[in-house]
Write a protein that holds these residues in place. Structure first.
Motif, short mmCIF file in Angstrom:
data_model
loop_
_atom_site.label_atom_id
_atom_site.label_comp_id
_atom_site.label_asym_id
_atom_site.label_seq_id
_atom_site.Cartn_x
_atom_site.Cartn_y
_atom_site.Cartn_z
N ASN A 167 -54.99 -17.54 3.57
CA ASN A 167 -55.90 -16.72 2.78
C ASN A 167 -55.13 -16.24 1.55
O ASN A 167 -54.08 -15.61 1.67
CB ASN A 167 -56.38 -15.51 3.59
CG ASN A 167 -57.16 -15.93 4.81
OD1 ASN A 167 -57.95 -16.87 4.76
ND2 ASN A 167 -56.94 -15.24 5.93
N LEU A 168 -55.63 -16.57 0.39
CA LEU A 168 -54.95 -16.26 -0.87
C LEU A 168 -55.80 -15.33 -1.72
O LEU A 168 -56.97 -15.59 -1.96
CB LEU A 168 -54.67 -17.56 -1.65
CG LEU A 168 -54.16 -17.41 -3.08
CD1 LEU A 168 -52.73 -16.86 -3.08
CD2 LEU A 168 -54.21 -18.76 -3.80
N ALA A 226 -51.65 -11.51 -2.79
CA ALA A 226 -51.51 -11.40 -1.34
C ALA A 226 -51.71 -12.77 -0.71
O ALA A 226 -52.59 -13.52 -1.12
CB ALA A 226 -52.51 -10.40 -0.77
N VAL A 227 -50.88 -13.08 0.27
CA VAL A 227 -50.98 -14.35 1.01
C VAL A 227 -50.83 -14.03 2.49
O VAL A 227 -49.91 -13.31 2.89
CB VAL A 227 -49.89 -15.35 0.58
CG1 VAL A 227 -49.97 -16.61 1.42
CG2 VAL A 227 -50.02 -15.69 -0.90
N SER A 228 -51.74 -14.56 3.29
CA SER A 228 -51.66 -14.34 4.73
C SER A 228 -52.13 -15.58 5.46
O SER A 228 -52.89 -16.40 4.92
CB SER A 228 -52.51 -13.14 5.15
OG SER A 228 -53.88 -13.36 4.88
N ILE A 276 -48.02 -24.17 -2.74
CA ILE A 276 -47.61 -23.03 -1.93
C ILE A 276 -47.13 -23.56 -0.59
O ILE A 276 -47.84 -24.33 0.07
CB ILE A 276 -48.78 -22.05 -1.71
CG1 ILE A 276 -49.26 -21.50 -3.06
CG2 ILE A 276 -48.37 -20.91 -0.78
CD1 ILE A 276 -50.45 -20.56 -2.95
N THR A 277 -45.92 -23.17 -0.20
CA THR A 277 -45.33 -23.64 1.06
C THR A 277 -44.93 -22.46 1.91
O THR A 277 -44.33 -21.50 1.41
CB THR A 277 -44.09 -24.51 0.79
OG1 THR A 277 -44.43 -25.59 -0.08
CG2 THR A 277 -43.53 -25.08 2.09
N TYR A 291 -43.34 -17.31 2.00
CA TYR A 291 -43.92 -18.44 1.26
C TYR A 291 -43.20 -18.60 -0.08
O TYR A 291 -42.62 -17.65 -0.61
CB TYR A 291 -45.42 -18.28 1.04
CG TYR A 291 -45.82 -17.22 0.03
CD1 TYR A 291 -46.13 -17.57 -1.29
CD2 TYR A 291 -45.92 -15.89 0.40
CE1 TYR A 291 -46.52 -16.60 -2.21
CE2 TYR A 291 -46.31 -14.92 -0.52
CZ TYR A 291 -46.60 -15.28 -1.82
OH TYR A 291 -46.97 -14.33 -2.73
N THR A 292 -43.26 -19.81 -0.61
CA THR A 292 -42.75 -20.09 -1.94
C THR A 292 -43.87 -20.68 -2.79
O THR A 292 -44.84 -21.23 -2.26
CB THR A 292 -41.58 -21.09 -1.91
OG1 THR A 292 -42.04 -22.35 -1.39
CG2 THR A 292 -40.44 -20.58 -1.04
#
Length: 208
Positions: free
Chosen positions: A128-129, A76-78, A117-118, A110-111
């Protein structure tokens, strides 16, 4: 033989292959087993379970930041801060085509390229990862970790699998490989049962 720590594991590997002349290379087999646990192989599964999950805050510059050193995969990425939004993973080519001017707008995607991470469009704050972490490496200085404590046979069978090509006993690859795969899948299944036990099923649909 007990498998409580790194020394026990090295001794057990030597005992199982009935070799007392490989003290110097058995640590290499354990390192190779850890790599297989983290990344898998063509014929053998990587391990993914909740014990491998962690979280981190990533500072961004021009929408990009470095993943943690023990990063394997994002779950999850936010974006952080008020109104933070969950981001969706996309291919780099798609992101570059979709956002020729990524400096404008609110981040939605994101990539991950290498360890970077971009966000697209670029986010100016932090991320937040939640992610899968590498299993902490065993050594004389770090003689145990959660995996050796919880599922020592994954370590043992993984290391034994590495011994077969080294000793020329290729016939043992199938044996050790089957036992390693069963141990990994057994822990993954147990982890899934633990996570889903008691969970309710919800049917999601769009209103007409």
């Amino acid at each position: 033989m007990a498998l409580a720590n790194y020394s026990d594991l090295k001794a057990s590997v030597a005992a199982w292959i009935e070799r007392d002349d490989m003290t110097n290379v058995i640590p290499d087999f354990i390192v190779a087993a850890e790599q297989m646990v983290n990344y898998g192989g063509e014929d053998f599964p990587a391990l993914r379970c909740t014990d491998m999950q962690g979280s981190a805050t990533i500072a961004l510059t021009n929408g990009a930041g470095a993943a943690p050193a023990d990063f394997l995969a994002a779950t999850a990425v936010s974006t952080s801060g008020v109104g933070g939004a969950s981001l969706e993973l996309v291919a780099e080519d798609w992101a570059n085509n979709a956002y020729p001017n990524p400096s404008s707008g609110y981040a939605a995607f994101y990539t991950i390229v290498g360890s970077t991470i971009t966000t697209y469009p670029y986010h100016t704050g932090s991320l937040n990862l939640t992610y899968y972490k590498m299993v902490p490496a065993l050594s004389d200085a770090a003689p145990t970790n959660w995996l050796l404590t919880k599922a020592p046979m994954i370590y043992l069978y993984g290391a034994l699998l590495q011994t077969a090509p080294f000793t020329g006993d290729d016939g043992r690859i199938a044996t050790w490989g089957k036992l390693y795969t069963q141990a990994v899948r057994g822990l993954a299944h147990s982890d899934a049962v633990k996570r889903l036990s008691g969970a309710t099923t919800r049917v999601r649909f769009k209103a007409p």
